[in-house]
Design a protein around this motif. Structure first.
Motif, PDB file in Angstrom:
ATOM      1  N   GLU A   1      -8.119 -12.361   0.199  1.00 37.58           N
ATOM      2  CA  GLU A   1      -7.152 -11.528  -0.531  1.00 37.58           C
ATOM      3  C   GLU A   1      -6.736 -10.299   0.272  1.00 37.58           C
ATOM      4  O   GLU A   1      -5.664  -9.759   0.075  1.00 37.58           O
ATOM      5  N   HIS A   2      -7.663  -9.810   1.107  1.00 38.55           N
ATOM      6  CA  HIS A   2      -7.421  -8.583   1.871  1.00 38.55           C
ATOM      7  C   HIS A   2      -7.613  -8.893   3.349  1.00 38.55           C
ATOM      8  O   HIS A   2      -8.718  -8.764   3.866  1.00 38.55           O
ATOM      9  N   GLY A   3      -6.539  -9.272   4.019  1.00 42.84           N
ATOM     10  CA  GLY A   3      -6.616  -9.656   5.424  1.00 42.84           C
ATOM     11  C   GLY A   3      -6.713  -8.454   6.346  1.00 42.84           C
ATOM     12  O   GLY A   3      -6.821  -7.310   5.895  1.00 42.84           O
ATOM     13  N   ALA A   4      -6.667  -8.749   7.656  1.00 46.05           N
ATOM     14  CA  ALA A   4      -6.820  -7.700   8.668  1.00 46.05           C
ATOM     15  C   ALA A   4      -5.781  -6.593   8.499  1.00 46.05           C
ATOM     16  O   ALA A   4      -6.077  -5.405   8.692  1.00 46.05           O
ATOM     17  N   ARG A   5      -4.561  -7.007   8.114  1.00 48.49           N
ATOM     18  CA  ARG A   5      -3.506  -5.986   7.987  1.00 48.49           C
ATOM     19  C   ARG A   5      -3.804  -5.035   6.841  1.00 48.49           C
ATOM     20  O   ARG A   5      -3.635  -3.825   6.959  1.00 48.49           O
TER      21      ARG A   5
ATOM     22  N   ARG B   1      -6.733  -4.315   5.627  1.00 47.97           N
ATOM     23  CA  ARG B   1      -7.868  -3.475   6.023  1.00 47.97           C
ATOM     24  C   ARG B   1      -7.429  -2.334   6.924  1.00 47.97           C
ATOM     25  O   ARG B   1      -7.813  -1.177   6.734  1.00 47.97           O
ATOM     26  N   ALA B   2      -6.622  -2.679   7.931  1.00 43.70           N
ATOM     27  CA  ALA B   2      -6.169  -1.661   8.887  1.00 43.70           C
ATOM     28  C   ALA B   2      -5.323  -0.609   8.160  1.00 43.70           C
ATOM     29  O   ALA B   2      -5.461   0.601   8.406  1.00 43.70           O
ATOM     30  N   TRP B   3      -4.503  -1.084   7.240  1.00 45.16           N
ATOM     31  CA  TRP B   3      -3.634  -0.154   6.509  1.00 45.16           C
ATOM     32  C   TRP B   3      -4.464   0.776   5.636  1.00 45.16           C
ATOM     33  O   TRP B   3      -4.237   1.989   5.609  1.00 45.16           O
ATOM     34  N   ALA B   4      -5.455   0.232   4.942  1.00 52.51           N
ATOM     35  CA  ALA B   4      -6.317   1.055   4.081  1.00 52.51           C
ATOM     36  C   ALA B   4      -7.038   2.113   4.904  1.00 52.51           C
ATOM     37  O   ALA B   4      -7.137   3.274   4.505  1.00 52.51           O
ATOM     38  N   LYS B   5      -7.511   1.696   6.086  1.00 54.82           N
ATOM     39  CA  LYS B   5      -8.279   2.600   6.922  1.00 54.82           C
ATOM     40  C   LYS B   5      -7.407   3.726   7.481  1.00 54.82           C
ATOM     41  O   LYS B   5      -7.846   4.876   7.581  1.00 54.82           O
ATOM     42  N   SER B   6      -6.158   3.367   7.813  1.00 54.25           N
ATOM     43  CA  SER B   6      -5.298   4.367   8.456  1.00 54.25           C
ATOM     44  C   SER B   6      -4.677   5.323   7.445  1.00 54.25           C
ATOM     45  O   SER B   6      -4.205   6.385   7.811  1.00 54.25           O
ATOM     46  N   ASN B   7      -4.674   4.946   6.168  1.00 57.38           N
ATOM     47  CA  ASN B   7      -4.077   5.805   5.155  1.00 57.38           C
ATOM     48  C   ASN B   7      -5.124   6.796   4.645  1.00 57.38           C
ATOM     49  O   ASN B   7      -6.098   6.395   4.022  1.00 57.38           O
ATOM     50  N   PRO B   8      -4.924   8.093   4.929  1.00 60.96           N
ATOM     51  CA  PRO B   8      -5.966   9.067   4.546  1.00 60.96           C
ATOM     52  C   PRO B   8      -6.227   9.113   3.041  1.00 60.96           C
ATOM     53  O   PRO B   8      -7.308   9.526   2.615  1.00 60.96           O
TER      54      PRO B   8
ATOM     55  N   GLY C   1      -8.533   5.421   2.955  1.00 60.60           N
ATOM     56  CA  GLY C   1      -9.697   5.666   3.802  1.00 60.60           C
ATOM     57  C   GLY C   1     -10.518   4.446   4.147  1.00 60.60           C
ATOM     58  O   GLY C   1     -11.067   4.350   5.226  1.00 60.60           O
ATOM     59  N   SER C   2     -10.631   3.511   3.192  1.00 59.12           N
ATOM     60  CA  SER C   2     -11.498   2.360   3.436  1.00 59.12           C
ATOM     61  C   SER C   2     -11.113   1.232   2.482  1.00 59.12           C
ATOM     62  O   SER C   2     -10.642   1.484   1.368  1.00 59.12           O
ATOM     63  N   ILE C   3     -11.352   0.015   2.931  1.00 58.20           N
ATOM     64  CA  ILE C   3     -11.046  -1.151   2.090  1.00 58.20           C
ATOM     65  C   ILE C   3     -11.956  -1.180   0.860  1.00 58.20           C
ATOM     66  O   ILE C   3     -11.649  -1.843  -0.140  1.00 58.20           O
ATOM     67  N   SER C   4     -13.054  -0.425   0.889  1.00 53.80           N
ATOM     68  CA  SER C   4     -13.958  -0.419  -0.268  1.00 53.80           C
ATOM     69  C   SER C   4     -13.528   0.587  -1.340  1.00 53.80           C
ATOM     70  O   SER C   4     -14.133   0.655  -2.396  1.00 53.80           O
ATOM     71  N   ASN C   5     -12.491   1.344  -1.062  1.00 54.26           N
ATOM     72  CA  ASN C   5     -11.969   2.282  -2.065  1.00 54.26           C
ATOM     73  C   ASN C   5     -10.941   1.546  -2.934  1.00 54.26           C
ATOM     74  O   ASN C   5      -9.731   1.676  -2.758  1.00 54.26           O
ATOM     75  N   CYS C   6     -11.430   0.757  -3.895  1.00 54.20           N
ATOM     76  CA  CYS C   6     -10.559  -0.097  -4.726  1.00 54.20           C
ATOM     77  C   CYS C   6      -9.427   0.709  -5.358  1.00 54.20           C
ATOM     78  O   CYS C   6      -8.271   0.270  -5.404  1.00 54.20           O
ATOM     79  N   GLN C   7      -9.802   1.920  -5.842  1.00 60.79           N
ATOM     80  CA  GLN C   7      -8.830   2.705  -6.591  1.00 60.79           C
ATOM     81  C   GLN C   7      -7.718   3.266  -5.708  1.00 60.79           C
ATOM     82  O   GLN C   7      -6.706   3.737  -6.229  1.00 60.79           O
ATOM     83  N   GLY C   8      -7.927   3.223  -4.388  1.00 61.84           N
ATOM     84  CA  GLY C   8      -6.882   3.677  -3.479  1.00 61.84           C
ATOM     85  C   GLY C   8      -5.590   2.908  -3.695  1.00 61.84           C
ATOM     86  O   GLY C   8      -4.499   3.457  -3.555  1.00 61.84           O
TER      87      GLY C   8
END
Lengths: 139, 156
Positions: free
Chosen positions: B120-124, B126-133, B136-143
């Motif tokens: 459901e959450h591919g590399a793109r 993940r990278a997007w979640a990480k780069s968005n302050p 911050g992280s793919i584990s921040n569901c509420q982001g």
């Protein structure tokens, strides 16, 4: 319509009865008891807010490199909101901004245990805890 | 009559004030303990995302909880573990699709490592979640999933 003034009256009485504690934020018997117990453990008669401030802002060794200081998560001003390492907001540590702070002994013990291990790699002494609580209660 | 009403209101208010006193930890429900303790640092992830063996492993090593000391007193720890086990993905013989393709010998430690999740959450993503302050992280569901804490993930 005669009911109306009664409704206002009852609302006011309820607000008074259920409202915030009247005593100032600085004085709380539960917090005083926690500090008194730390004094007994440390074998001292008083703690130092200045020493607590120094400890809070210092960079410590021995813990995790990502979290060298209390300020890593709680910011340089304990009156501010902080942030956990996964981004969750932490309420201010300063009692003046958050009167609930240090009134639950179990919670105080839990967070000192966890955070001292993370920041210093060991548990804090009763002296250190007392100094920190005295500092955070003073600002 | 009026005095009587006021007295009644006062006594009701006093009773209300007494029941507003903070309750002892022992009287909190395991679900409340789970929500309060786990969400102190991160969103309290729904126990139904991981199998019982994962929750046992996680609750058995709280002093090194993904690198953080998340230790609890025994009473609270045990109550939360019981709550997690009775609501785990495989509780009551359930076998949801997000547990498939995971061998019984394997103990997944992160929801974000389940094959269903990575599909459901591919590399793109993940990278997007990480780069968005703000995320911050793919584990921040509420982001991204604003209703995540209530178990609502259908907004993507």
């Amino acid at each position: 319509m005669k009911l109306f003034p009664n409704l206002i009256l009852s609302g006011t009485l309820l607000a008074v009865a259920l409202g915030a504690p009247i005593q100032p934020a600085q004085a709380d018997p539960a917090r005083d008891a926690i500090i008194a117990q730390l004094k007994a453990q440390a074998g001292v008669s008083s703690f130092s807010a200045a020493r607590g401030k120094k400890f809070f802002h210092a960079k410590h060794a021995g813990g995790k490199p990502e979290t060298p200081s209390c300020t890593t998560c709680h910011t340089n001003d304990p009156r501010n909101f902080g942030k956990t390492r996964v981004g969750k907001v932490i309420d201010p540590m300063a009692v003046s901004r958050n009167p609930q702070r240090f009134t639950d002994p179990k919670k105080v013990a839990k967070w000192f245990r966890r955070n001292c291990k993370t920041v210093l790699g060991r548990e804090c002494t009763a002296q250190e805890k007392g100094d920190i609580l005295t500092y955070l209660s003073s600002i | 009559m009026r005095r009587h009403i006021i007295t009644t209101i006062l006594s009701l208010a006093a009773a209300g004030a007494m029941t507003m006193q903070p309750t002892q930890a022992a009287s909190k429900s395991p679900g409340t303990m789970f929500a309060e303790e786990c969400s102190a640092c991160h969103m309290a992830f729904d126990p139904g995302f991981l199998p019982k063996r994962s929750w046992r492993a996680i609750m058995g090593n709280l002093s090194n909880h993904f690198g953080e000391d998340a230790s609890l007193d025994d009473q609270t720890r045990n109550a939360i573990e019981r709550y997690l086990l009775s609501n785990a993905a495989d509780a009551n013989g359930r076998n949801p699709y997000w547990l498939r393709r995971i061998p019984a010998s394997q103990i997944p430690m992160r929801i974000t490592e389940l094959p269903w999740f990575t599909n459901e959450h591919g590399a793109r993503a993940r990278a997007w979640a990480k780069s968005n302050p703000k995320i911050g992280s793919i584990s921040n569901c509420q982001g991204c999933h604003r209703g995540a804490a209530r178990g609502v993930f259908d907004d993507d």
